[in-house]
Write a protein that holds these residues in place. Structure first.
Motif, PDB file in Angstrom:
ATOM      1  N   THR A   1       4.317   3.832  -6.723  1.00 46.83           N
ATOM      2  CA  THR A   1       3.322   2.968  -7.344  1.00 46.83           C
ATOM      3  C   THR A   1       3.494   1.494  -6.905  1.00 46.83           C
ATOM      4  O   THR A   1       4.350   1.021  -6.702  1.00 46.83           O
TER       5      THR A   1
ATOM      6  N   GLN B   1      -6.667  -4.692 -10.579  1.00 48.98           N
ATOM      7  CA  GLN B   1      -5.921  -5.358 -11.560  1.00 48.98           C
ATOM      8  C   GLN B   1      -6.185  -6.819 -11.346  1.00 48.98           C
ATOM      9  O   GLN B   1      -5.123  -7.464 -10.440  1.00 48.98           O
TER      10      GLN B   1
ATOM     11  N   ARG C   1      -3.972  -1.872  -7.676  1.00 46.90           N
ATOM     12  CA  ARG C   1      -2.904  -1.054  -7.723  1.00 46.90           C
ATOM     13  C   ARG C   1      -3.106   0.108  -7.125  1.00 46.90           C
ATOM     14  O   ARG C   1      -4.146   0.742  -7.419  1.00 46.90           O
TER      15      ARG C   1
ATOM     16  N   LEU D   1       1.552  -2.690  -5.987  1.00 45.45           N
ATOM     17  CA  LEU D   1       0.773  -3.630  -6.268  1.00 45.45           C
ATOM     18  C   LEU D   1       0.195  -4.453  -5.024  1.00 45.45           C
ATOM     19  O   LEU D   1       1.272  -4.722  -4.430  1.00 45.45           O
TER      20      LEU D   1
END
Lengths: 382, 640
Positions: free
Chosen positions: B238, B267, B272, B240
């Protein structure tokens, strides 16, 4: 040009909503059943229960006369088909008890001097006692009783006339019921039922149409579309109107072909009246629909209107029996006018001249209810 | 607290339940086995239609399973539910509060229904009113309470008897974040070794607060365990992407076309990204540059590729270092400084939702079919698509909305945020013409909604939170109706309808009644009906609440495509995800715009040393507290 094209656009929007309305009504099995099955059942059941034909009456007889006439009159009464049972009482107390307990609806008291008076050719008085607690039925029975007694007198007079050549002092009225020659009560009820059941269905369909959308949340979806309030109302009123006309036609056909009710007058005139009538009912339905937020409220509102409207329509009790001020009030009741028209047209071939006042009143009522319906609808959109 | 040693309060063994509706059989639960223990909050997580309510009703003994066993506190619920029910507290989604009775009258009623002796009643009431913080509102009609307060009152009524098992069916629905936090606090206080709590929810962020979760999807149990255990699977996958240059919506839709990407969401100004297992992060997402950036094509893959490997002892910090290493190892990273200066790919903590999405197979791929078919919205002479000018709505002497003023540019996604009853919905309704303002003006595409209402409404597409099409008639009829209601006729109508059937893959269902559609398809149909007339502005009222994450991604993918075509979107929401998707947000509180800005700006206002990376929800809670504080100071000043 722009004006006419705007009109066409508006018509297309109404058409869209109209098709949707009919599809929604038709696709819903419950609605489909609701507008077809109960009206027929109602017609059948009401036709037989709402009858005012008097049958199965119990009659008390207190015969003080020991002569032959008293006996004979009693036998006559026994022979009348509406009296299924004769209760002979021996004294006042016995009579009072029979009436009090409701065993008999009415009583005939034949005085001691009955035979003597008849033989002497003087007036003989028979007393009729009626149960005032059941005044309607009693009143009708009293008519029957008087008729039987009258007939007895007159037969006697005719018999006398032939033997004694005496002149009959009073003319005996020969009653003949016009328009409904055999006094079949069903003939009176059926046209009324056609009107009333049509009213119920039309009102329920109209009242539910907007309320259903409010409840399902689809109403807001309609309001954010370019559809104007007037267009929404038109498209909402039309299906209810069509269903009302359809319902009226089916019930009318059933009344005539199934129950053998007469159709004496002009069908065209009847349909013209039905048109105006259903228009006014649709107005009332929209009126209720605008005020209610849920279907439950709409149904409740419908019945708040229907109960007094039917009572004041002249269906159950004749309008002429009501106090003057109430009679005036019934003029605002479209059902009252329509019942007058449908009875008139079906039973006695009434002409347009005779019902023009009723027709005009219904037209006025339609204009009022529709206007108020639209106004309330718009006001509710804040 | 580990609950493994504690006794089992609820045990479901291979429970199945089917419902037959109009001849169609739906499987609500398929061979579900769970055990619930006291001392923890057990989450029952899944989108609408997953089978959560059915499961709760089976536990409460209100339904019988078709097969399998339900045992509660040792009692077989199919044979005899009565003894166990005495120890159960069940709060259904819409708790049966009597709106025309006061708070206290409602509690009295339920106390009597539960046969609580008058002698004990007062103590219990005092305790619960304090506990739920409803003391001040005892005399208020239940109908006049906010969504959050209603849930608290429902909870209080459920707790009257001190149940040993508390079943809460979506207590967080329709409740603003502040009240939601309070509800959580209360439930956490309730849990002890004698009490088991089951909290069902469609909000996946709520799942993270539970000690143990059962993840349900279309009647199947997908996961049992600690939420962190599920999220952990996603570690190292994950990221960003911060400081995206240019149009981040284009980057987002490009990202979603990549097979390596499991999920990409907006986001604030960042994107993201979630990588699929063992996939490599596409290069352009490392630099934030699309093909139109010079030399992009010549760029080579970094030596140290970013791979979505299930971590073997690599923490998130490490992963971030790895990212930087990867970025700096670009052959001529410095040369691209102009483009990539601020671009940073940062590793972030995985969420429960990421894992759920992983199980479901990821976000829908490719691009929205709308981007090919939907014609760009003509520019027009109006800079602003939606304008609120001193919009006010007055009920009696009370302003539900007062002097609300803002303008939304063409192609902007604008969010209205705020707690229930604070004026958000009132404002929204005035803007789309559902409610007439008492003062001020609402304009759409330069048209005054009051003056040219029908015409202005013709420029609007509207999608309500609840499914609000005609369920009883076919999909095709619904489309026909809305097309024609919006002025499409004849050939144009047929074209538009055919288009929508194809775009949203609704053709196989065309003849089917709309209400029989699966949830996701119903949403597609709603969107289709709102789009047929190519509106300038799309009004969305909590569009994706309760929808499963895949359908939600799909929905926002479509919205993203529309926005790129110049459609303006106005959205009210409780979902922090949806808020993050907005370009700008107006925060409405006490009937006024309390704050207005980009999601990042709003978040930054509450950032501090103890909260370096505030979430949208943190911002929401802080904004309410601030506004309340201001209100109090003003109130104090006035009283003095």
């Amino acid at each position: 040009m722009a004006r006419s094209s705007a009109f066409i656009v508006s018509l297309r929007r109404i058409q869209a909503l109209l098709i949707k309305e009919i599809a929604v009504l038709w696709n819903d099995r419950k609605t489909r059943i609701l507008i077809t099955v109960p009206p027929m059942i109602q017609l059948v059941i009401f036709a037989f229960t709402a009858t005012m034909d008097i049958r199965n009456v119990h009659l008390a007889v207190y015969n003080k006369d020991h002569g032959n006439h008293g006996q004979e009159l009693a036998q006559r009464l026994d022979g009348a088909p509406i009296f299924t049972r004769l209760i002979f009482t021996r004294n006042e107390a016995n009579l009072r008890e029979t009436m009090d307990s409701g065993k008999a609806l009415c009583a005939v008291v034949i005085p001691q001097d009955f035979s003597r008076a008849l033989h002497a050719g003087t007036t003989a008085r028979v007393q009729i006692i009626l149960d005032g607690r059941r005044s309607n039925t009693a009143q009708i029975v009293s008519g029957y009783l008087s008729e039987i007694i009258q007939t007895y007198y007159s037969n006697l007079s005719i018999a006398k006339h032939t033997s004694h050549a005496a002149v009959l002092k009073t003319a005996v009225p020969l009653v003949r019921h016009w328009y409904n020659v055999n006094l079949i009560y069903l003939w009176f009820t059926l046209p009324c039922l056609v009107g009333i059941i049509t009213t119920m269905i039309t009102m329920v369909v109209t009242a539910l149409s907007v309320a259903r959308e409010k409840e399902m949340g689809t109403f807001e979806q309609l309001l954010v579309s370019p559809l104007t309030p007037a267009e929404i109302l038109t498209a909402k009123a039309l299906p209810a109107f069509i269903i009302g006309m359809f319902e009226g036609s089916v019930l009318l056909a059933a009344a005539v072909f199934l129950f053998g009710a007469p159709m004496a007058g002009s069908l065209a005139l009847l349909y013209a009246s039905m048109f105006v009538f259903i228009l006014s009912i649709t107005g009332v339905g929209l009126f209720i629909s605008s005020l209610s937020r849920t279907q439950q409220q709409a149904i409740l509102g419908t019945f708040i209107f229907l109960a007094p409207a039917i009572l004041l329509s002249g269906f159950a009790t004749p309008v002429d029996n009501m106090p003057d001020w109430l009679q005036t009030a019934t003029l605002a009741n479209p059902i009252r006018h329509f019942l007058t028209i449908i009875r008139g047209v079906m039973l006695k071939d009434i002409g347009i001249a005779d019902i023009s006042a009723n027709l005009a009143a219904m037209l006025l009522i339609s204009v009022c209810t529709l206007t108020i319906g639209v106004w309330l609808f718009k006001r509710g959109l804040k | 607290m580990t609950a493994k040693s504690s006794p089992v309060f609820v045990r479901l063994a291979a429970v199945s339940k089917r419902f037959i509706n109009n001849g169609a059989t739906t499987t609500a639960l398929n061979a579900v086995s769970i055990t619930v223990r006291p001392g923890i909050v057990t989450g029952l997580v899944g989108p609408d239609g997953a089978g959560k309510t059915t499961l709760l009703r089976l536990i409460a003994g209100l339904l019988r399973p078709d097969s399998g066993d339900v045992a509660v506190l040792g009692w077989d619920m199919a044979a005899n539910p009565v003894p166990a029910q005495a120890d159960l507290g069940y709060m259904p989604q819409r708790f049966g509060l009597y709106e025309d009775l006061t708070v206290l009258e409602n509690m009295n009623l339920y106390a009597r229904l539960h046969g609580i002796p008058d002698t004990e009643k007062q103590d219990i009431f005092d305790r619960l009113l304090r506990f739920t913080d409803l003391e001040r509102f005892q005399k208020r009609m239940a109908g006049n309470l906010s969504g959050g307060m209603k849930q608290k009152l429902g909870l209080a009524c459920t707790l009257l008897r001190k149940p040993r098992i508390l079943l809460l069916d979506e207590p967080g629905v329709g409740v603003d974040p502040v009240s939601r936090r309070e509800l959580w606090r209360m439930v956490n206080e309730l849990v002890n070794e004698h009490t088991a709590v089951i909290w069902s929810t469609a909000y996946l962020d709520e799942a993270e607060r539970c000690d143990e979760v059962f993840l349900l999807n279309s009647g199947a149990l997908l996961f049992t365990g600690k939420p962190a255990d599920l999220s952990r699977r996603m570690r190292g996958r994950t990221f960003l992407l911060k400081g995206v240059p240019g149009d981040r919506r284009t980057v987002l839709s490009e990202a979603l076309k990549q097979p390596a990407i499991l999920d990409a969401t907006m986001q604030g100004s960042a994107i993201r990204l979630v990588l699929r297992a063992n996939e490599t992060m596409p290069l352009f997402l490392q630099t934030g540059q699309l093909a139109d950036c010079p030399d992009a094509a010549q760029m080579q893959a970094p030596k140290q590729a970013i791979r979505g490997t299930p971590d073997a002892g690599i923490g998130t910090d490490h992963a971030e270092n790895l990212t930087h290493a990867a970025l700096s190892s670009l052959p001529d990273a410095a040369a691209h400084a102009s483009c990539a200066e601020k671009v940073r790919l940062v590793s972030v903590a995985p969420r429960f939702e990421d894992a759920f999405l992983d199980i479901l197979g990821g976000a829908p791929h490719g691009e929205s079919s709308l981007s090919r078919f939907f014609a760009p919205v003509a520019g027009g002479e109006h800079a602003y698509s939606v304008e609120a000018r001193q919009l006010s709505k007055k009920y009696g002497s009370f302003y539900a909305a007062k002097d609300i003023t803002f303008s939304v540019r063409r192609g902007e996604v604008f969010g209205l945020l705020g707690p229930n009853g604070a004026g958000k919905t009132t404002t929204f309704k005035m803007l789309c013409g559902l409610s007439k303002p008492s003062r001020g003006q609402a304009r759409v595409s330069g048209l005054d909604l009051a003056a040219a209402s029908s015409k202005a409404r013709g420029r609007i597409g509207y999608m309500a939170q609840k499914f609000s099409l005609y369920g009883g008639i076919s999909v095709l009829r619904n489309l026909h109706f809305f097309a024609q209601a919006y002025g499409l006729y004849g050939k144009k109508r047929e074209e538009a309808v055919a288009h929508m059937l194809e775009l949203f893959e609704l053709a196989p269902f065309a003849a089917q009644a709309a209400e029989t559609l699966p949830l996701g398809y119903r949403q597609r149909l709603s969107l289709a009906c709102a789009l047929m007339h190519s509106p300038d502005v799309l009004f969305l009222d909590e569009p994706t609440s309760g929808v499963d994450p895949v359908a939600r991604r799909e929905f926002w993918m479509h919205i993203n495509a529309l926005v790129q075509k110049g459609v303006t979107v106005l959205v009210t929401t409780h979902f922090m995800d949806e808020a993050e998707f907005c370009d700008r947000i107006a925060f409405i509180f006490h009937g006024q715009v309390a704050a207005l800005g980009t999601p990042d700006e709003l978040k930054n206002t509450v950032a501090g040393p103890d909260l370096p990376e505030p979430t949208m929800e943190d911002a929401f809670v802080a904004l309410i507290k601030n506004a309340d504080m201001q209100e109090e100071t003003r109130h104090c000043a006035q009283t003095r």
